[in-house]
Design a protein around this motif. Structure first.
Motif, PDB file in Angstrom:
ATOM      1  N   GLU A   1       0.839  -0.967  -0.026  1.00 41.85           N
ATOM      2  CA  GLU A   1      -0.123  -0.001  -0.112  1.00 41.85           C
ATOM      3  C   GLU A   1       0.795   1.178  -0.097  1.00 41.85           C
TER       4      GLU A   1
ATOM      5  N   GLY B   1      -0.197   7.556  -0.319  1.00 45.12           N
ATOM      6  CA  GLY B   1      -1.375   8.111  -0.987  1.00 45.12           C
ATOM      7  C   GLY B   1      -2.835   7.262  -1.088  1.00 45.12           C
ATOM      8  N   GLY B   2      -2.604   5.979  -0.789  1.00 38.54           N
ATOM      9  CA  GLY B   2      -3.751   5.136  -0.974  1.00 38.54           C
ATOM     10  C   GLY B   2      -3.735   4.195  -1.977  1.00 38.54           C
ATOM     11  N   GLY B   3      -2.489   4.340  -2.793  1.00 37.22           N
ATOM     12  CA  GLY B   3      -2.582   3.408  -4.198  1.00 37.22           C
ATOM     13  C   GLY B   3      -1.840   2.293  -3.681  1.00 37.22           C
ATOM     14  N   VAL B   4      -1.559   1.280  -4.718  1.00 41.88           N
ATOM     15  CA  VAL B   4      -0.923  -0.112  -4.339  1.00 41.88           C
ATOM     16  C   VAL B   4       0.196  -0.204  -5.303  1.00 41.88           C
TER      17      VAL B   4
ATOM     18  N   LEU C   1      -5.774  -6.741  -0.611  1.00 43.31           N
ATOM     19  CA  LEU C   1      -5.765  -5.328  -1.244  1.00 43.31           C
ATOM     20  C   LEU C   1      -6.479  -5.323  -2.593  1.00 43.31           C
TER      21      LEU C   1
ATOM     22  N   ARG D   1     -10.017  -3.455  -2.953  1.00 41.82           N
ATOM     23  CA  ARG D   1     -10.016  -2.192  -3.575  1.00 41.82           C
ATOM     24  C   ARG D   1     -10.346  -2.167  -5.147  1.00 41.82           C
TER      25      ARG D   1
ATOM     26  N   ALA E   1      -4.678   5.652  -5.901  1.00 43.32           N
ATOM     27  CA  ALA E   1      -5.849   5.461  -5.190  1.00 43.32           C
ATOM     28  C   ALA E   1      -7.081   5.672  -6.189  1.00 43.32           C
TER      29      ALA E   1
ATOM     30  N   PRO F   1     -10.958   5.632  -5.576  1.00 45.53           N
ATOM     31  CA  PRO F   1     -12.416   5.117  -4.609  1.00 45.53           C
ATOM     32  C   PRO F   1     -13.046   4.418  -5.473  1.00 45.53           C
TER      33      PRO F   1
ATOM     34  N   THR G   1     -13.912   0.209  -6.218  1.00 47.84           N
ATOM     35  CA  THR G   1     -14.189  -0.691  -5.355  1.00 47.84           C
ATOM     36  C   THR G   1     -15.906  -1.151  -5.884  1.00 47.84           C
TER      37      THR G   1
END
Lengths: 172, 331
Positions: free
Chosen positions: B61, B64-67, B83, B87, B219, B221, B224
């Motif tokens: 991870e 900033g929330g990305g992978v 993950l 996500r 990231a 959202p 999802t």
């Protein structure tokens, strides 16, 4: 590499596949060469417990790994539960794909036990997936059976998944 | 298979040094595509640099929330990673829709991005193929074209890009990181693959001495609520005729965010920019889905056996967006 528990020291050209090492160099002809291009699954073996197509594997890339073939799935003279189930449920006719089917099923059941989803798993975030007939067929789609013994193959895997998880663990 | 020298690289620095000094060298990861192509005499490297032992195996991870996904992560491990499943479900589904369990255990993320077309004329050394042998012609024209591209092809080549995973990566704004002795570059996935034009043998933006080291997902959202839908000639273990990777968010009765990419129809993983442009701000109705899908497929050029793909792609786009809408795109 270790093959079915025994250390094997080999010198081969880099272009030799793991499948040819098993069959031609070690005499383990239980693993079959079907298409030799990753399309049929007859060459499936387990590497450190994970199923792969040995025809697309260069042997040199698997130095030091633990290889299990159909010759290594029985324990102490006792056939593997999947071998017994395939006999009981008519999971084959000609038998050419069977060693790949059984090695693949052992790897597949371990993947399922570890919580891995499949293409037909509707709720990806769920930790446990029920191993339905549809799940088994999807997860085993890399193993073709030209005789069409699929019903017996699926029943065999269902039998074992339902009752022999502990024996499967020992076979890894 | 032609004989070749084998070099095992323990780390990225060794790998890129080894390839820089060998003009006819290839990296090998899982080998699922390269070994096959070498056996068919289509790839003929003098040296093979084995990168499968390099520890680019993390799925981490980002702040900033990305992978960040290491290039040596096996396809099966990525699809099973919590993950990714939570996500970026479209990516897990796309990977699981491709190949078989055995192949996914071998194939790496970097190798999947670089896999080559399954056009039968590319594979058949007796056939003319501009991709395999520049200037030799293309036997797909006038041949069996059921599996060929309808978008992005040229007079030189109509081969379809085979990857499922790349279709999801295109939809997710993924960035590919490559490294060579000259340094590190970051290339958006949608710019990584090239259209054939007059040079179908040039398939990607990567140089021969560059190694894919990672893929980063931003990231996102909306991901999802995402989905991969694949249509093929058999229920499993077949390349796509048409596939759709989509993510959808609806707010106050209009489409607030949408990501859409197509597989099976394109000469490269096809990000549907035109459809996204039309959908953004539109009411999430079947009518607007249909209009956006038709606009995306408007430039399509069909061959005798693949004209059906145009309507099939439009219908699959509409069905996938409708599924996402029903599944919570309106939350």
């Amino acid at each position: 590499m270790r093959v079915n528990g025994a250390v094997q020291s080999l010198e081969v050209e880099p272009r030799v596949s793991l499948l040819d090492v098993l069959r031609e160099h070690l005499g383990l002809t239980g693993t079959k060469k079907g298409c030799n291009q990753g399309a049929c699954g007859a060459c499936t073996v387990l590497v450190d417990g994970e199923r792969i197509n040995s025809c697309l594997a260069l042997a040199v890339q698997y130095a030091g790994r633990e290889i299990t073939t159909i010759e290594g799935v029985a324990t102490g003279g006792q056939a593997h539960p999947l071998q017994e189930a395939f006999i009981r449920n008519d999971g084959f006719q000609c038998g050419y794909c069977t060693s790949g089917q059984i090695c693949s099923a052992i790897g597949m059941l371990a993947e399922h036990r570890a919580g891995a989803p499949s293409a037909v798993t509707e709720h990806l975030a769920a930790e446990a997936v029920e191993l339905s007939g549809a799940e088994i067929r999807e997860r085993m789609s890399g193993n073709l059976c030209r005789c069409g013994a699929y019903n017996g193959i699926v029943e065999s895997i269902q039998d074992v998944a339902a009752g022999h998880a502990d024996v499967l663990a020992a076979a890894r | 298979m032609k004989a070749f020298a084998y070099v095992s690289a323990p780390d990225v620095a060794t790998a890129v040094r080894a390839i820089a000094t060998e003009p006819r060298a290839k990296f090998i990861g899982g080998g699922t595509n390269l070994v096959d192509l070498m056996r068919e005499d289509i790839e003929r490297p003098d040296t093979v640099v084995d990168i499968s032992g390099i520890a680019l195996t993390g799925v981490e991870e980002l702040a900033g929330g990305g992978v960040r996904i290491g290039a040596m992560v096996r396809n099966s491990h990525l699809a099973a990673h919590p993950l990714i499943r939570s996500r970026y479900p479209v990516l897990a589904q796309a990977i699981l829709a491709g190949a078989s369990g055995q192949l996914r255990n071998m194939a790496t993320v970097g190798g999947n991005i670089l896999q080559r077309t399954r056009c039968p004329y590319f594979y058949d050394r007796a056939a003319a193929c501009n991709k395999r042998e520049p200037g030799s012609g293309c036997d797909a024209f006038g041949g069996f074209t059921r599996n060929h591209a309808v978008l992005g092809g040229s007079e030189s080549c109509i081969a379809a890009h085979p990857s499922d995973m790349c279709v999801a990566l295109a939809a997710l704004d993924a960035v590919v990181e490559v490294e060579s002795v000259r340094g590190v570059r970051r290339i958006p996935l949608v710019e990584f693959h090239r259209l054939p034009g007059a040079t179908p043998h040039v398939e990607t933006d990567i140089a021969a001495d560059e190694l894919i080291t990672a893929v980063e997902l931003p990231a996102l959202p909306v991901a999802t609520t995402s989905r991969y839908r694949k249509v093929r000639d058999r229920a499993s273990y077949a390349f796509a005729l048409v596939s759709v990777a989509a993510a959808l968010e609806v707010q106050h009765g209009t489409v607030a965010t949408v990501r859409l990419a197509l597989g099976g129809v394109g000469a490269k993983p096809w990000r549907a920019h035109e459809a996204e442009r039309l959908l953004l701000g539109a009411a999430p109705t079947e009518e607007s889905f249909r209009r956006a899908a038709a606009a995306e497929l408007a430039p399509a050029v069909a061959q005798p056996h693949n004209a059906f793909k145009i309507e099939l792609a439009e219908r699959t786009i509409v069905a996938t967006l409708a599924q996402l809408l029903a599944a919570g795109g309106a939350a």
